[in-house]
Every structure is written in structure tokens, then in C-alpha cells.
Scaffold this motif. Sequence first.
Motif, PDB file in Angstrom:
ATOM      1  N   UNK A  90       0.838  -1.205   0.000  1.00  0.00           N
ATOM      2  CA  UNK A  90       0.000   0.000   0.000  1.00  0.00           C
ATOM      3  C   UNK A  90       0.874   1.256   0.000  1.00  0.00           C
ATOM      4  N   UNK A  91       1.972   1.215   0.740  1.00  0.00           N
ATOM      5  CA  UNK A  91       2.865   2.380   0.790  1.00  0.00           C
ATOM      6  C   UNK A  91       3.561   2.595  -0.556  1.00  0.00           C
ATOM      7  N   UNK A  92       3.986   1.511  -1.198  1.00  0.00           N
ATOM      8  CA  UNK A  92       4.589   1.624  -2.534  1.00  0.00           C
ATOM      9  C   UNK A  92       3.589   2.273  -3.484  1.00  0.00           C
ATOM     10  N   UNK A  93       2.350   1.787  -3.454  1.00  0.00           N
ATOM     11  CA  UNK A  93       1.348   2.327  -4.373  1.00  0.00           C
ATOM     12  C   UNK A  93       1.018   3.784  -4.051  1.00  0.00           C
ATOM     13  N   UNK A  94       0.990   4.119  -2.771  1.00  0.00           N
ATOM     14  CA  UNK A  94       0.749   5.513  -2.393  1.00  0.00           C
ATOM     15  C   UNK A  94       1.821   6.409  -3.020  1.00  0.00           C
ATOM     16  N   UNK A  95       3.067   6.005  -2.887  1.00  0.00           N
ATOM     17  CA  UNK A  95       4.161   6.814  -3.435  1.00  0.00           C
ATOM     18  C   UNK A  95       4.175   6.782  -4.965  1.00  0.00           C
ATOM     19  N   UNK A  96       3.893   5.640  -5.550  1.00  0.00           N
ATOM     20  CA  UNK A  96       3.895   5.533  -7.017  1.00  0.00           C
ATOM     21  C   UNK A  96       2.830   6.429  -7.632  1.00  0.00           C
ATOM     22  N   UNK A  97       1.686   6.521  -6.985  1.00  0.00           N
ATOM     23  CA  UNK A  97       0.586   7.315  -7.543  1.00  0.00           C
ATOM     24  C   UNK A  97       0.763   8.803  -7.304  1.00  0.00           C
ATOM     25  N   UNK A  98       1.680   9.184  -6.416  1.00  0.00           N
ATOM     26  CA  UNK A  98       1.904  10.616  -6.208  1.00  0.00           C
ATOM     27  C   UNK A  98       3.088  11.133  -7.017  1.00  0.00           C
ATOM     28  N   UNK A  99       3.727  10.260  -7.763  1.00  0.00           N
ATOM     29  CA  UNK A  99       4.842  10.666  -8.622  1.00  0.00           C
ATOM     30  C   UNK A  99       4.371  11.724  -9.619  1.00  0.00           C
ATOM     31  N   UNK A 100       5.311  12.543 -10.085  1.00  0.00           N
ATOM     32  CA  UNK A 100       4.998  13.544 -11.111  1.00  0.00           C
ATOM     33  C   UNK A 100       4.604  12.836 -12.411  1.00  0.00           C
ATOM     34  N   UNK A 101       3.722  13.471 -13.171  1.00  0.00           N
ATOM     35  CA  UNK A 101       3.238  12.869 -14.419  1.00  0.00           C
ATOM     36  C   UNK A 101       4.348  12.574 -15.410  1.00  0.00           C
TER      37      UNK A 101
END
Length: 184
Positions: A90-101
Motif C-alpha cells: 500500500x505504501x509503494x502504491x501511495x508513493x507511485x501514484x503521487x509521482x509527477x506525471x
Amino acid sequence: MTDDELIQKIANTIGKLKVLELGRILTEQQFNLRDLIDITFHPDKPLAFRAAWLLENMFLKDADVFTDNLDYLILRFPEVTNPGCQRHYAKILMHATEEKDTSPVKQKLNSLDLEPVVEQLFDWMINPKVKIAVKVFAGWALLNLRQRYPWITDELPAQLQFLMRNGTAAIQTAGRKMMKELSS
């Protein structure tokens, strides 16, 4: 390093420094991240947890290393049942989805079907047996995905309000922050 050698190194309790050192070694050796992802599903739950912890730390150190294996991580995401591993995924996905476009990770994510992941994140938020940290990371990941899946904006507030009703101080604080983001 082979899979068996890695399993041997994480078979017993390890600390943060060892995780960081192993992550550095695996990155240098271009260890196949698919193999590390597979180890996070090992039947030995503490070993799987340590593999997921290692996976998360490698992602946080250099997310771009994951670009070629992101599809596999996303494919396996709905299969995560180990409570210790759920937190790291869940933490990986949280960070992956907040990455810059413009980041390679975000571009790759945008090309993948994330509906099964979104469903899994909501399932974790709803399941009373799932740890609170997993719920918080899942909530942030869902919040980050609301532009891609507009229906999240309709569903997430109700789930957050339910969690906040009798939730701990941590879920209250996180819930208020997420609700504020949703309303802005």
C-alpha cells in the motif's frame, strides 16, 4: 545474488541498515525485481514481510528502477494477503501514484489497468482485520487515483467517515487531511 542467497540473508530478523544495504546490493547487481516480488509471497510470513520491506525501501530509494516491473507488481497486488506485506504494498502504491506525471513510474502506471488495485485498496479499507497503517496508505493511494477514476471521489468520503467514526487518533488525523484534499 541468487533468490536462494537473498532468502538466506532475510531468513532471520534484520534491521533497517541491513535492508538499505541489501537494497543497494540488489540494485547494483540488477537483481530481477520480479523475483523479489515473488519472495514477498513466500509462505514464511516473516520472511515475506522482510522481502516486502526491502521492496518498499528499494522503491523509495529509486522508483525508476521499478518501471520495467511495475506491471508485474500491479498484477500481483490483489494477491497480497500477508498483513505485514499489505502495509508495504500500500505504501509503494501511495508513493507511485503521487509521482509527477513526467516520471517513468507514473507514465507506466498510466498505461496499466489499475481497477483491480483500486478494488483491493477499497477492500483493505473496508476489512476490519486490516491494520490501520494499511488503511491510511490505501486511502492516500485512492486519493491520488481520483482523477483517473472519478468514481473514487464519490466512494472514498463515505469510507473515510466510517473509519473516522470510532477510529484512532491516527485515522482521525489522516481522514481529516484526506477529506480536506477531496473537497479542494
